[in-house]
Design a protein around this motif. Structure first.
Motif, short mmCIF file in Angstrom:
data_model
loop_
_atom_site.label_atom_id
_atom_site.label_comp_id
_atom_site.label_asym_id
_atom_site.label_seq_id
_atom_site.Cartn_x
_atom_site.Cartn_y
_atom_site.Cartn_z
N SER A 213 29.47 69.57 39.72
CA SER A 213 29.15 68.95 38.43
C SER A 213 29.62 69.83 37.27
O SER A 213 30.05 69.32 36.23
CB SER A 213 27.64 68.68 38.32
N MET A 214 29.56 71.13 37.42
CA MET A 214 30.03 72.04 36.38
C MET A 214 31.54 71.91 36.19
O MET A 214 32.03 71.80 35.06
CB MET A 214 29.66 73.48 36.72
N VAL A 215 32.28 71.91 37.30
CA VAL A 215 33.73 71.78 37.20
C VAL A 215 34.11 70.41 36.63
O VAL A 215 35.04 70.30 35.81
CB VAL A 215 34.39 72.01 38.58
N ALA A 216 33.38 69.36 37.01
CA ALA A 216 33.66 68.02 36.48
C ALA A 216 33.42 67.97 34.97
O ALA A 216 34.19 67.34 34.23
CB ALA A 216 32.79 66.99 37.19
N ALA A 217 32.36 68.61 34.51
CA ALA A 217 32.07 68.62 33.07
C ALA A 217 33.15 69.37 32.29
O ALA A 217 33.58 68.94 31.21
CB ALA A 217 30.70 69.24 32.81
N VAL A 218 33.60 70.49 32.83
CA VAL A 218 34.70 71.23 32.20
C VAL A 218 35.96 70.37 32.16
O VAL A 218 36.66 70.31 31.15
CB VAL A 218 34.96 72.56 32.95
N GLN B 167 31.07 75.08 20.44
CA GLN B 167 30.56 76.18 21.26
C GLN B 167 29.22 75.80 21.90
O GLN B 167 28.41 76.68 22.20
CB GLN B 167 30.39 77.43 20.39
N LEU B 168 29.00 74.52 22.15
CA LEU B 168 27.72 74.06 22.66
C LEU B 168 27.54 74.41 24.13
O LEU B 168 28.30 73.96 24.99
CB LEU B 168 27.61 72.54 22.49
N THR B 169 26.53 75.20 24.42
CA THR B 169 26.11 75.47 25.79
C THR B 169 24.60 75.61 25.81
O THR B 169 23.96 75.73 24.76
CB THR B 169 26.73 76.78 26.36
N ALA B 170 24.04 75.62 27.00
CA ALA B 170 22.59 75.82 27.15
C ALA B 170 22.34 76.62 28.42
O ALA B 170 21.49 76.29 29.23
CB ALA B 170 21.87 74.48 27.21
N ILE B 171 23.12 77.70 28.58
CA ILE B 171 23.03 78.52 29.79
C ILE B 171 22.08 79.68 29.54
O ILE B 171 22.26 80.45 28.60
CB ILE B 171 24.42 79.08 30.18
N ASP B 172 21.10 79.80 30.38
CA ASP B 172 20.19 80.94 30.33
C ASP B 172 20.49 81.80 31.56
O ASP B 172 21.60 82.25 31.75
CB ASP B 172 18.74 80.46 30.28
N HIS B 173 19.54 82.00 32.41
CA HIS B 173 19.77 82.71 33.66
C HIS B 173 20.46 81.77 34.65
O HIS B 173 20.06 80.62 34.80
CB HIS B 173 18.46 83.22 34.25
N ILE B 174 21.49 82.24 35.32
CA ILE B 174 22.17 81.44 36.33
C ILE B 174 21.58 81.76 37.70
O ILE B 174 21.71 82.87 38.20
CB ILE B 174 23.69 81.71 36.33
N ASP B 175 20.92 80.77 38.28
CA ASP B 175 20.39 80.87 39.63
C ASP B 175 21.44 80.31 40.57
O ASP B 175 21.65 79.10 40.63
CB ASP B 175 19.08 80.08 39.72
N THR B 176 22.12 81.18 41.30
CA THR B 176 23.23 80.70 42.13
C THR B 176 22.77 79.80 43.27
O THR B 176 23.56 78.99 43.76
CB THR B 176 24.04 81.89 42.69
N ARG B 177 21.51 79.91 43.67
CA ARG B 177 21.01 79.00 44.71
C ARG B 177 20.82 77.59 44.16
O ARG B 177 20.81 76.61 44.92
CB ARG B 177 19.68 79.51 45.28
N ASP C 119 23.80 74.07 40.21
CA ASP C 119 23.92 72.80 39.51
C ASP C 119 22.80 72.61 38.49
O ASP C 119 23.03 72.13 37.38
CB ASP C 119 23.95 71.63 40.50
N ARG C 120 21.59 73.04 38.82
CA ARG C 120 20.48 72.94 37.86
C ARG C 120 20.70 73.89 36.69
O ARG C 120 20.38 73.56 35.54
CB ARG C 120 19.16 73.27 38.55
N SER C 121 21.21 75.08 36.96
CA SER C 121 21.42 76.06 35.90
C SER C 121 22.40 75.55 34.85
O SER C 121 22.30 75.92 33.67
CB SER C 121 21.95 77.38 36.49
N PHE C 122 23.35 74.72 35.27
CA PHE C 122 24.37 74.21 34.36
C PHE C 122 24.12 72.78 33.90
O PHE C 122 24.94 72.24 33.14
CB PHE C 122 25.76 74.31 35.01
N ALA C 123 23.03 72.16 34.32
CA ALA C 123 22.83 70.73 34.03
C ALA C 123 22.84 70.43 32.53
O ALA C 123 23.52 69.49 32.07
CB ALA C 123 21.53 70.24 34.67
N ALA C 124 22.10 71.19 31.75
CA ALA C 124 22.05 70.93 30.30
C ALA C 124 23.40 71.19 29.65
O ALA C 124 23.84 70.44 28.77
CB ALA C 124 20.96 71.79 29.66
#
Length: 310
Positions: free
Chosen positions: A149-154, A73-83, A86-91
């Motif tokens: 990058s998010m879709v590639a990681a998934v 269940q590893l994630t590191a999502i806090d606030h998602i900045d849609t602009r 990619d940075r919001s999902f990097a970690a």
């Protein structure tokens, strides 16, 4: 069973760990921070300390727990900045790639018989065809650049877990979470934006969202730990809804004004290309397979009732 939960301190982990304990499992909770040990012990788990991106630490933690099942269940999502999607999902992308590989390698070394992993069914399906997708439908083959990058990681996570022939790999594609500790909890930034009228409908608002209460997602995960078989399951509620439907309804629940509508080009300036996709092109997901094969039923069958009491 002996179950290791990696990512046990997030919104999902805090719901999952006590449910596994109540179901009679011996639960080991992996955390990077020793400061979480007391909280995890209070939930009924045995804390084990490891940084998911350090393979040696992960191997040591998995050896210590010697689990029959690993739940990732590893994630590191806090606030998602849609602009800056990619940075919001990097970690989280790193955790879904390197963290997944580390957990799989460690699990193989101790002979884990089942590996259950969190995936994303909220933002990842191909944006063509019908409004609601099944597990047989592909992930987006041509995501906008901010979401690539998010879709590639998934995709990496799912391929690695399902391709691990030495264990029973199960992928859970969760919908958009709401409920305690999530981005759509009472008082959260996203809810407050809706309350203040700062969350407009972009274009026709045709993007279809599938939600799931975090407690229902935890119940589905317990079902997968105990009885799932190799494959992918959408873990979503019964009520996929277009933005043009759910956003005004949530505003009404909050006693806020009806959201304004803005054209796509204005939405692109304010929320970036990813924000426009989420508002106008997203596809929802069907939970028929999870109901049929896991015997799972969401206690909150619709966000319409669930959000009102969350």
């Amino acid at each position: 069973m002996r179950v290791l939960v990696a990512g046990a301190t997030g919104a999902m982990g805090k719901q999952l760990v006590p449910r596994l304990v109540r179901a009679g499992h011996e639960v080991f909770a992996m955390t990077r921070n020793a400061s979480n040990k007391a909280m995890l012990s209070k939930l009924g788990a045995v804390p084990v300390i490891a940084d998911a991106l350090d393979r040696r630490q992960v191997e040591a933690a998995v050896r210590q727990a010697n689990p029959e099942v690993i739940v990732h269940q590893l994630t590191a999502i806090d606030h998602i900045d849609t602009r800056n999607f990619d940075r919001s999902f990097a970690a989280t992308n790193r955790l879904r790639m390197e963290g997944t590989d580390n957990l799989l390698a460690a699990g193989r070394a101790v002979g884990v018989r089942r590996f259950v992993a969190q995936s994303n069914g909220a933002f990842t399906y191909a944006r063509t065809g019908g409004p609601v997708k099944s597990e047989a439908d592909p992930l987006d083959p041509s995501p906008v650049s901010q979401m690539a990058s998010m879709v590639a990681a998934v995709g990496h996570l799912e391929k690695a877990v399902l391709g691990a022939g030495w264990t029973e790999g199960i992928v859970l594609r969760y919908g958009a979470f709401y409920g305690p500790g999530t981005s759509m909890a009472p008082g959260s930034e996203q809810i407050e934006m809706i309350r203040r009228g700062k969350f407009p409908v972009v274009g026709k608002g045709g993007g279809v969202w599938s939600f799931v209460h975090v407690a229902d997602a935890a119940e589905a995960t317990v079902a997968a730990v105990e009885g799932g078989t190799r494959g992918v399951y959408n873990i979503v509620d019964d009520d996929p809804a277009a933005v043009a439907d759910w956003l005004p309804e949530v505003a009404r629940m909050l006693g806020a004004r009806k959201p304004m509508r803005v054209p796509r080009f204005v939405g692109r300036l304010a929320a970036g290309e990813a924000g426009v996709v989420l508002m106008t092109e997203l596809r929802g997901a069907s939970n028929a397979k999870a109901k049929r094969e896991l015997g799972w039923r969401p206690a909150h069958p619709s966000w319409r009732q669930g959000l009102a009491v969350s």
